[in-house]
Design a protein around this motif. Structure first.
Motif, PDB file in Angstrom:
ATOM      1  N   GLN A  73      18.347  14.092   8.116  1.00  0.00           N
ATOM      2  CA  GLN A  73      18.452  12.658   8.387  1.00  0.00           C
ATOM      3  C   GLN A  73      17.645  12.272   9.623  1.00  0.00           C
ATOM      4  O   GLN A  73      18.146  11.656  10.569  1.00  0.00           O
ATOM      5  CB  GLN A  73      19.924  12.231   8.541  1.00  0.00           C
ATOM      6  CG  GLN A  73      20.719  12.320   7.259  1.00  0.00           C
ATOM      7  CD  GLN A  73      20.220  11.331   6.214  1.00  0.00           C
ATOM      8  OE1 GLN A  73      20.342  10.134   6.375  1.00  0.00           O
ATOM      9  NE2 GLN A  73      19.631  11.852   5.146  1.00  0.00           N
ATOM     10  N   VAL A  74      16.353  12.655   9.590  1.00  0.00           N
ATOM     11  CA  VAL A  74      15.442  12.375  10.694  1.00  0.00           C
ATOM     12  C   VAL A  74      14.134  11.805  10.160  1.00  0.00           C
ATOM     13  O   VAL A  74      13.857  11.864   8.963  1.00  0.00           O
ATOM     14  CB  VAL A  74      15.144  13.652  11.522  1.00  0.00           C
ATOM     15  CG1 VAL A  74      16.410  14.181  12.175  1.00  0.00           C
ATOM     16  CG2 VAL A  74      14.480  14.727  10.671  1.00  0.00           C
ATOM     17  N   GLN A  75      13.339  11.268  11.050  1.00  0.00           N
ATOM     18  CA  GLN A  75      12.007  10.778  10.721  1.00  0.00           C
ATOM     19  C   GLN A  75      11.023  11.948  10.711  1.00  0.00           C
ATOM     20  O   GLN A  75      11.265  12.971  11.373  1.00  0.00           O
ATOM     21  CB  GLN A  75      11.558   9.738  11.758  1.00  0.00           C
ATOM     22  CG  GLN A  75      12.363   8.459  11.725  1.00  0.00           C
ATOM     23  CD  GLN A  75      12.171   7.707  10.422  1.00  0.00           C
ATOM     24  OE1 GLN A  75      11.060   7.564   9.917  1.00  0.00           O
ATOM     25  NE2 GLN A  75      13.272   7.225   9.859  1.00  0.00           N
ATOM     26  N   PRO A  76       9.898  11.823   9.997  1.00  0.00           N
ATOM     27  CA  PRO A  76       8.909  12.912   9.966  1.00  0.00           C
ATOM     28  C   PRO A  76       8.456  13.359  11.360  1.00  0.00           C
ATOM     29  O   PRO A  76       8.186  14.539  11.573  1.00  0.00           O
ATOM     30  CB  PRO A  76       7.747  12.324   9.171  1.00  0.00           C
ATOM     31  CG  PRO A  76       8.397  11.330   8.271  1.00  0.00           C
ATOM     32  CD  PRO A  76       9.519  10.740   9.085  1.00  0.00           C
ATOM     33  N   SER A  77       8.414  12.444  12.308  1.00  0.00           N
ATOM     34  CA  SER A  77       7.988  12.811  13.664  1.00  0.00           C
ATOM     35  C   SER A  77       8.949  13.789  14.343  1.00  0.00           C
ATOM     36  O   SER A  77       8.606  14.410  15.338  1.00  0.00           O
ATOM     37  CB  SER A  77       7.840  11.559  14.538  1.00  0.00           C
ATOM     38  OG  SER A  77       9.084  10.896  14.653  1.00  0.00           O
ATOM     39  N   GLU A  78      10.146  13.925  13.781  1.00  0.00           N
ATOM     40  CA  GLU A  78      11.108  14.893  14.307  1.00  0.00           C
ATOM     41  C   GLU A  78      10.999  16.238  13.587  1.00  0.00           C
ATOM     42  O   GLU A  78      11.742  17.174  13.899  1.00  0.00           O
ATOM     43  CB  GLU A  78      12.522  14.336  14.198  1.00  0.00           C
ATOM     44  CG  GLU A  78      12.723  13.094  15.063  1.00  0.00           C
ATOM     45  CD  GLU A  78      14.091  12.490  14.916  1.00  0.00           C
ATOM     46  OE1 GLU A  78      15.053  13.117  15.384  1.00  0.00           O
ATOM     47  OE2 GLU A  78      14.197  11.406  14.309  1.00  0.00           O
ATOM     48  N   ILE A  79      10.058  16.332  12.644  1.00  0.00           N
ATOM     49  CA  ILE A  79       9.800  17.554  11.887  1.00  0.00           C
ATOM     50  C   ILE A  79       8.449  18.167  12.282  1.00  0.00           C
ATOM     51  O   ILE A  79       8.312  19.371  12.421  1.00  0.00           O
ATOM     52  CB  ILE A  79       9.802  17.280  10.365  1.00  0.00           C
ATOM     53  CG1 ILE A  79      11.147  16.729   9.906  1.00  0.00           C
ATOM     54  CG2 ILE A  79       9.398  18.520   9.576  1.00  0.00           C
ATOM     55  CD1 ILE A  79      12.308  17.689  10.036  1.00  0.00           C
ATOM     56  N   PHE A  80       7.448  17.309  12.443  1.00  0.00           N
ATOM     57  CA  PHE A  80       6.120  17.810  12.819  1.00  0.00           C
ATOM     58  C   PHE A  80       5.432  16.828  13.734  1.00  0.00           C
ATOM     59  O   PHE A  80       5.843  15.671  13.863  1.00  0.00           O
ATOM     60  CB  PHE A  80       5.265  18.121  11.595  1.00  0.00           C
ATOM     61  CG  PHE A  80       4.875  16.914  10.772  1.00  0.00           C
ATOM     62  CD1 PHE A  80       3.678  16.253  10.999  1.00  0.00           C
ATOM     63  CD2 PHE A  80       5.698  16.456   9.753  1.00  0.00           C
ATOM     64  CE1 PHE A  80       3.322  15.155  10.226  1.00  0.00           C
ATOM     65  CE2 PHE A  80       5.353  15.379   8.982  1.00  0.00           C
ATOM     66  CZ  PHE A  80       4.152  14.716   9.224  1.00  0.00           C
ATOM     67  N   GLU A  81       4.375  17.315  14.412  1.00  0.00           N
ATOM     68  CA  GLU A  81       3.596  16.475  15.300  1.00  0.00           C
ATOM     69  C   GLU A  81       2.107  16.756  15.086  1.00  0.00           C
ATOM     70  O   GLU A  81       1.744  17.856  14.677  1.00  0.00           O
ATOM     71  CB  GLU A  81       3.975  16.699  16.758  1.00  0.00           C
ATOM     72  CG  GLU A  81       3.724  18.102  17.244  1.00  0.00           C
ATOM     73  CD  GLU A  81       4.299  18.393  18.621  1.00  0.00           C
ATOM     74  OE1 GLU A  81       4.973  17.520  19.182  1.00  0.00           O
ATOM     75  OE2 GLU A  81       4.066  19.497  19.128  1.00  0.00           O
ATOM     76  N   TRP A  82       1.307  15.769  15.363  1.00  0.00           N
ATOM     77  CA  TRP A  82      -0.132  15.918  15.250  1.00  0.00           C
ATOM     78  C   TRP A  82      -0.667  16.472  16.567  1.00  0.00           C
ATOM     79  O   TRP A  82      -0.367  15.942  17.638  1.00  0.00           O
ATOM     80  CB  TRP A  82      -0.764  14.571  14.948  1.00  0.00           C
ATOM     81  CG  TRP A  82      -2.240  14.615  14.761  1.00  0.00           C
ATOM     82  CD1 TRP A  82      -2.917  15.280  13.781  1.00  0.00           C
ATOM     83  CD2 TRP A  82      -3.226  13.957  15.555  1.00  0.00           C
ATOM     84  NE1 TRP A  82      -4.270  15.069  13.917  1.00  0.00           N
ATOM     85  CE2 TRP A  82      -4.486  14.268  15.007  1.00  0.00           C
ATOM     86  CE3 TRP A  82      -3.167  13.149  16.671  1.00  0.00           C
ATOM     87  CZ2 TRP A  82      -5.672  13.790  15.530  1.00  0.00           C
ATOM     88  CZ3 TRP A  82      -4.342  12.666  17.196  1.00  0.00           C
ATOM     89  CH2 TRP A  82      -5.575  12.986  16.626  1.00  0.00           C
ATOM     90  N   LYS A  83      -1.431  17.554  16.488  1.00  0.00           N
ATOM     91  CA  LYS A  83      -1.951  18.207  17.690  1.00  0.00           C
ATOM     92  C   LYS A  83      -3.358  17.724  18.032  1.00  0.00           C
ATOM     93  O   LYS A  83      -3.862  18.053  19.087  1.00  0.00           O
ATOM     94  CB  LYS A  83      -1.990  19.726  17.519  1.00  0.00           C
ATOM     95  CG  LYS A  83      -0.640  20.353  17.354  1.00  0.00           C
ATOM     96  CD  LYS A  83      -0.685  21.851  17.424  1.00  0.00           C
ATOM     97  CE  LYS A  83      -1.635  22.464  16.457  1.00  0.00           C
ATOM     98  NZ  LYS A  83      -1.544  23.932  16.365  1.00  0.00           N
ATOM     99  N   GLY A  84      -3.970  17.012  17.148  1.00  0.00           N
ATOM    100  CA  GLY A  84      -5.338  16.557  17.388  1.00  0.00           C
ATOM    101  C   GLY A  84      -6.338  17.465  16.717  1.00  0.00           C
ATOM    102  O   GLY A  84      -5.999  18.484  16.127  1.00  0.00           O
ATOM    103  N   SER A  85      -7.559  17.103  16.844  1.00  0.00           N
ATOM    104  CA  SER A  85      -8.645  17.837  16.205  1.00  0.00           C
ATOM    105  C   SER A  85      -8.934  19.140  16.943  1.00  0.00           C
ATOM    106  O   SER A  85      -8.845  19.209  18.158  1.00  0.00           O
ATOM    107  CB  SER A  85      -9.890  16.961  16.183  1.00  0.00           C
ATOM    108  OG  SER A  85     -10.975  17.679  15.657  1.00  0.00           O
ATOM    109  N   ASP A  86      -9.306  20.172  16.180  1.00  0.00           N
ATOM    110  CA  ASP A  86      -9.690  21.458  16.764  1.00  0.00           C
ATOM    111  C   ASP A  86     -11.150  21.456  17.195  1.00  0.00           C
ATOM    112  O   ASP A  86     -11.651  22.463  17.659  1.00  0.00           O
ATOM    113  CB  ASP A  86      -9.461  22.595  15.760  1.00  0.00           C
ATOM    114  CG  ASP A  86      -7.991  22.847  15.530  1.00  0.00           C
ATOM    115  OD1 ASP A  86      -7.669  23.357  14.441  1.00  0.00           O
ATOM    116  OD2 ASP A  86      -7.173  22.554  16.417  1.00  0.00           O
ATOM    117  N   ASN A  87     -11.845  20.346  17.001  1.00  0.00           N
ATOM    118  CA  ASN A  87     -13.280  20.277  17.310  1.00  0.00           C
ATOM    119  C   ASN A  87     -13.520  20.266  18.781  1.00  0.00           C
ATOM    120  O   ASN A  87     -13.006  19.728  19.596  1.00  0.00           O
ATOM    121  CB  ASN A  87     -13.924  19.035  16.680  1.00  0.00           C
ATOM    122  CG  ASN A  87     -13.843  19.118  15.161  1.00  0.00           C
ATOM    123  OD1 ASN A  87     -13.719  20.197  14.597  1.00  0.00           O
ATOM    124  ND2 ASN A  87     -13.924  17.978  14.526  1.00  0.00           N
TER     125      ASN A  87
END
Length: 69
Positions: A55-69
């Motif tokens: 019962q959470v939002q996706p942001s409480e499951i994963f996060e975006w780390k940004g580009s590896d470039n």
């Protein structure tokens, strides 16, 4: 990978659950749990199951780390 499931692992710790508990409770395969552990892509269906169960939002499951470039 550009995503991290670190919030999911924190959520499991906060709720005193193991990866095995997660796998068994949600009926996930060991391969899916391994993908999560390696910050690999999983289907939106898996994200939906995790969000619905906890019962959470996706942001409480994963996060975006940004580009590896």
């Amino acid at each position: 990978m550009a995503f991290s499931y670190k919030p999911l692992w924190k959520l499991l710790l906060d709720r005193d659950l193991s990866k095995t508990d997660l796998r068994d409770t949600l009926g996930l395969s060991t391969a899916t749990v391994a993908k999560l552990g390696k910050d690999e892509f999983v289907s939106m269906q898996i994200i939906d199951r995790l969000c619905t169960h906890f019962q959470v939002q996706p942001s409480e499951i994963f996060e975006w780390k940004g580009s590896d470039n």
